[in-house]
Design an enzyme around this catalytic site. Structure first.
Site, mmCIF file in Angstrom:
data_model
loop_
_atom_site.group_PDB
_atom_site.id
_atom_site.type_symbol
_atom_site.label_atom_id
_atom_site.label_comp_id
_atom_site.label_asym_id
_atom_site.label_seq_id
_atom_site.Cartn_x
_atom_site.Cartn_y
_atom_site.Cartn_z
ATOM 1 N N HIS A 112 0.832 -1.203 0.000
ATOM 2 C CA HIS A 112 0.000 0.000 0.000
ATOM 3 C C HIS A 112 0.865 1.252 0.000
ATOM 4 O O HIS A 112 2.006 1.246 0.462
ATOM 5 C CB HIS A 112 -0.950 0.026 1.202
ATOM 6 C CG HIS A 112 -0.247 0.107 2.534
ATOM 7 N ND1 HIS A 112 0.374 -0.985 3.106
ATOM 8 C CD2 HIS A 112 -0.069 1.140 3.398
ATOM 9 C CE1 HIS A 112 0.902 -0.626 4.269
ATOM 10 N NE2 HIS A 112 0.660 0.655 4.464
ATOM 11 N N ASP A 114 0.507 5.067 1.584
ATOM 12 C CA ASP A 114 -0.246 5.520 2.752
ATOM 13 C C ASP A 114 -1.426 6.423 2.385
ATOM 14 O O ASP A 114 -1.278 7.417 1.666
ATOM 15 C CB ASP A 114 0.675 6.268 3.723
ATOM 16 C CG ASP A 114 1.540 5.322 4.534
ATOM 17 O OD1 ASP A 114 1.144 4.158 4.717
ATOM 18 O OD2 ASP A 114 2.618 5.765 4.983
ATOM 19 N N HIS A 263 4.651 0.274 0.193
ATOM 20 C CA HIS A 263 5.425 -0.535 1.123
ATOM 21 C C HIS A 263 4.591 -1.695 1.643
ATOM 22 O O HIS A 263 3.368 -1.710 1.543
ATOM 23 C CB HIS A 263 6.000 0.308 2.264
ATOM 24 C CG HIS A 263 5.006 1.104 3.027
ATOM 25 N ND1 HIS A 263 4.523 2.313 2.601
ATOM 26 C CD2 HIS A 263 4.393 0.865 4.217
ATOM 27 C CE1 HIS A 263 3.666 2.795 3.474
ATOM 28 N NE2 HIS A 263 3.562 1.918 4.469
ATOM 29 N N ARG A 280 5.617 7.035 13.743
ATOM 30 C CA ARG A 280 5.619 7.630 12.407
ATOM 31 C C ARG A 280 5.138 9.072 12.456
ATOM 32 O O ARG A 280 4.184 9.394 13.163
ATOM 33 C CB ARG A 280 4.693 6.836 11.477
ATOM 34 C CG ARG A 280 4.827 7.197 10.017
ATOM 35 C CD ARG A 280 3.817 6.411 9.182
ATOM 36 N NE ARG A 280 2.500 7.051 9.165
ATOM 37 C CZ ARG A 280 1.394 6.471 8.704
ATOM 38 N NH1 ARG A 280 1.417 5.236 8.271
ATOM 39 N NH2 ARG A 280 0.258 7.134 8.704
#
Length: 307
Positions: A112, A114, A263, A280
């Site tokens: 995917h 993000d 990723h 993150r």
């Protein structure tokens, strides 16, 4: 006699297309503009860059991220960032067990990009490792520019002309408190299947299996046709030669260009009794533009803006 340009960082590529480690810089320190520019250049070239043994705290991670753009809140549907740091999203296996009712180490362990359900998907993300298992738990990235360039010309021409619906509605989010949050704030956007990178001008195959799946389909095609066409593109972005795989150690940092990569989270830890905790921060993104110059379309939700 030709003089060599002196560089401030040491960039060490990890594969033929994707990923490089950057050495010779301490991200805990305030970086000068020249160093920031070199890191950005390496990121644009290799799509994801890694920094070993940095051991940042929350404030230092936020400060580093802000050198590259505005930081958004942690996530469109998140409500539990660390106290005092609304920009930080915990990727915490301990919290996921409470949130989803079963053992998970990441939101999504499929390929995917993000939050492409946003009309302005994130420009980039910076992920910091805190607690990692002694083995397993690696993350992989793929280069969507290389994937596009390696398509046969007829498929590139087809991809250039297509647009696809992206939405935030996956089976792992059905039901429960988290599912209710998503239902109360649906996110849907229509993006070009090929986006033009705003900084490099490169074309990237902008399909995200986690967000262009199930009932989402390519505009103008039947569900069956859409499924078949998307499968061709999904196979392309997952080709091993376009990928890099990263083994995490505590204190490591990964910084990826969300406009040019997808990723793959780990799926090898569910049967092991290991915790995995990373943090993150996310850079505010622009609205994608296709080969024809047309921007993405907002269907539901609002642009996700930072500060």
């Amino acid at each position: 006699m030709t003089s060599q340009v002196q560089t401030l960082i040491d960039v060490r590529p990890l594969s033929g297309y994707t990923g490089a480690e950057i050495h010779g810089v301490d991200l805990r320190e305030e970086l000068d503009d020249a160093t920031v520019a070199e890191i950005r250049s390496a990121l644009l070239t290799w799509k994801v860059v890694f920094f070993r043994d940095q051991n940042l705290d929350h404030a230092q991670q936020v400060a580093f991220g802000r050198r590259f753009g505005k930081l958004t809140p942690a996530h469109p549907h998140e409500t539990a960032p660390p106290e005092g740091f609304p920009e930080i999203l915990p990727i915490d296996s301990r919290r996921y067990a409470q949130l989803f009712g079963n053992r998970k180490v990441t939101y999504d362990n499929g390929w995917h990009t993000d939050v492409t359900a946003l009309v302005n998907p994130p420009a980039g993300s910076i992920l910091r490792a805190d607690i990692v298992p002694p083995y397993g738990g690696d993350t992989a990235w793929t280069n969507l520019v290389a994937a596009y360039q390696a398509l046969p010309e007829p498929l590139r021409t087809l991809a250039d002309s297509l647009r696809a619906r992206h939405s935030f509605s996956l089976p792992i989010f059905d039901g429960g408190e988290y599912g209710k949050r998503i239902a109360s704030n649906p996110l849907v956007a229509i993006h070009p299947v090929v986006r033009v990178h705003p900084e490099t001008g490169e074309r990237a195959l902008f399909v995200s299996p986690s967000f262009t799946a199930r009932d989402n389909e390519i505009i103008g095609l039947s569900a069956r046709q859409s499924h078949r066409v998307l499968e061709l593109f999904y196979e392309q972005i997952a080709r091993p030669e376009f990928t890099v795989r990263f083994k995490w150690n505590p204190g490591d940092i990964a910084f990826w260009d969300n406009r040019a990569t997808a990723h793959l989270g780990p799926s090898d830890l569910g049967h092991l009794d290991f915790d995995r905790v990373l943090y993150r921060v996310t850079l505010e993104g622009d609205v994608p533009v296709g080969v024809d110059g047309a921007e993405s379309e907002l269907v539901a939700g609002q642009p996700f803006l930072g500060s």
